[in-house]
Design a protein around this motif. Structure first.
Motif, mmCIF file in Angstrom:
data_model
loop_
_atom_site.group_PDB
_atom_site.id
_atom_site.type_symbol
_atom_site.label_atom_id
_atom_site.label_comp_id
_atom_site.label_asym_id
_atom_site.label_seq_id
_atom_site.Cartn_x
_atom_site.Cartn_y
_atom_site.Cartn_z
ATOM 1 N N ARG A 1 -8.644 8.841 -2.990
ATOM 2 C CA ARG A 1 -9.108 8.666 -1.616
ATOM 3 C C ARG A 1 -8.995 7.226 -1.126
ATOM 4 O O ARG A 1 -9.313 6.941 0.032
ATOM 5 N N LEU A 2 -8.538 6.328 -1.990
ATOM 6 C CA LEU A 2 -8.483 4.915 -1.612
ATOM 7 C C LEU A 2 -7.248 4.608 -0.776
ATOM 8 O O LEU A 2 -6.127 4.946 -1.136
ATOM 9 N N SER A 3 -7.479 3.941 0.341
ATOM 10 C CA SER A 3 -6.399 3.528 1.237
ATOM 11 C C SER A 3 -5.999 2.101 0.868
ATOM 12 O O SER A 3 -6.544 1.127 1.392
ATOM 13 N N VAL A 4 -5.068 1.995 -0.081
ATOM 14 C CA VAL A 4 -4.593 0.719 -0.613
ATOM 15 C C VAL A 4 -3.065 0.751 -0.652
ATOM 16 O O VAL A 4 -2.451 1.793 -0.439
ATOM 17 N N ALA B 1 -2.902 6.049 -0.278
ATOM 18 C CA ALA B 1 -2.195 4.909 -0.867
ATOM 19 C C ALA B 1 -0.705 5.049 -0.581
ATOM 20 O O ALA B 1 -0.146 6.143 -0.685
ATOM 21 N N ARG B 2 -0.063 3.939 -0.251
ATOM 22 C CA ARG B 2 1.376 3.975 0.068
ATOM 23 C C ARG B 2 2.232 4.243 -1.166
ATOM 24 O O ARG B 2 3.317 4.808 -1.061
ATOM 25 N N HIS B 3 1.764 3.791 -2.329
ATOM 26 C CA HIS B 3 2.541 3.922 -3.561
ATOM 27 C C HIS B 3 1.648 4.361 -4.715
ATOM 28 O O HIS B 3 0.435 4.155 -4.678
ATOM 29 N N VAL B 4 2.299 4.918 -5.732
ATOM 30 C CA VAL B 4 1.636 5.208 -7.006
ATOM 31 C C VAL B 4 2.415 4.456 -8.074
ATOM 32 O O VAL B 4 3.638 4.556 -8.149
ATOM 33 N N ILE B 5 1.699 3.681 -8.861
ATOM 34 C CA ILE B 5 2.292 3.027 -10.015
ATOM 35 C C ILE B 5 1.839 3.819 -11.232
ATOM 36 O O ILE B 5 0.641 3.930 -11.485
ATOM 37 N N HIS B 6 2.804 4.389 -11.937
ATOM 38 C CA HIS B 6 2.524 5.233 -13.099
ATOM 39 C C HIS B 6 2.641 4.384 -14.355
ATOM 40 O O HIS B 6 3.653 3.709 -14.552
ATOM 41 N N THR B 7 1.632 4.419 -15.194
ATOM 42 C CA THR B 7 1.685 3.706 -16.458
ATOM 43 C C THR B 7 1.153 4.618 -17.555
ATOM 44 O O THR B 7 0.272 5.438 -17.315
#
Length: 187
Positions: free
Chosen positions: A28-31, A85-91
């Motif tokens: 839900r975070l708008s980052v 969020a504009r992007h997802v960084i997968h780690t």
């Protein structure tokens, strides 16, 4: 952030980066980017990974298929699709096997490589879950210590406006509340 998130700590580093501990739902975070504690296939799973994939929708899986997986400690980036969020960084975090198999270094790599991708793409606000502390059984206190130390160190160049530690429960949020000021004092 929506009313569903509760800010627990809000501190600033020497370079102006804001560090926030939030109790809530990372989807839900708008980052600029949220970090996904993914499995090596990047195709979804349980916990945070499953929640992110469900919230982002089927286009995320389609893009992840093209990435052909990810190694432990590394990171890859996608669009956020239906997420705020504009992007997802997968780690891919390490599975805890007692601590003598490089788990600390691999977990540190998750944070530093995620922040490196964010920096490379000009992303200024990034939110992390507590990587590897769920089904991968990494002990919470050392995991939170690694997360806060790496985030503070990686923000020394002033590249980030805000780094959020998004916690699902009070116990984990309490650890970040305690360890983040220590990491900032040691910077």
């Amino acid at each position: 952030m929506s009313a569903l998130e509760t800010i627990r700590s809000d501190l600033s580093g020497t370079t102006g980066t804001r560090f926030t501990v939030v109790l809530g739902d990372i989807t839900r975070l708008s980052v600029d980017a949220i970090v996904n504690a993914a499995n090596s296939s990047l195709l979804g799973g349980g916990g945070v990974d499953g929640a992110i994939h469900r919230a982002a929708g089927p286009d995320l899986v389609a893009e992840c298929r093209m990435l052909k997986g990810c190694k432990i400690g590394q990171a890859k980036i996608t669009k956020g699709y239906r997420l705020p969020a504009r992007h997802v960084i997968h780690t891919v975090g390490p599975l805890w096997n007692g601590g003598a198999n490089g788990e600390d270094e691999l977990l540190a790599g998750c944070y530093s490589n995620s922040l490196g991708l964010a920096r490379e793409h000009g992303l200024r606000t990034i939110a992390f879950p507590a990587i590897s502390t769920g089904i991968y059984r990494f002990p919470a206190t050392p995991a939170a210590g690694i997360a806060t130390r790496i985030a503070v160190a990686e923000s020394a160049d002033g590249a980030f406006g805000e780094i959020i530690f998004c916690c699902f429960g009070d116990e984990m949020a309490g650890l970040y509340d305690r360890l983040l000021p220590e990491a900032l004092a040691g910077a």
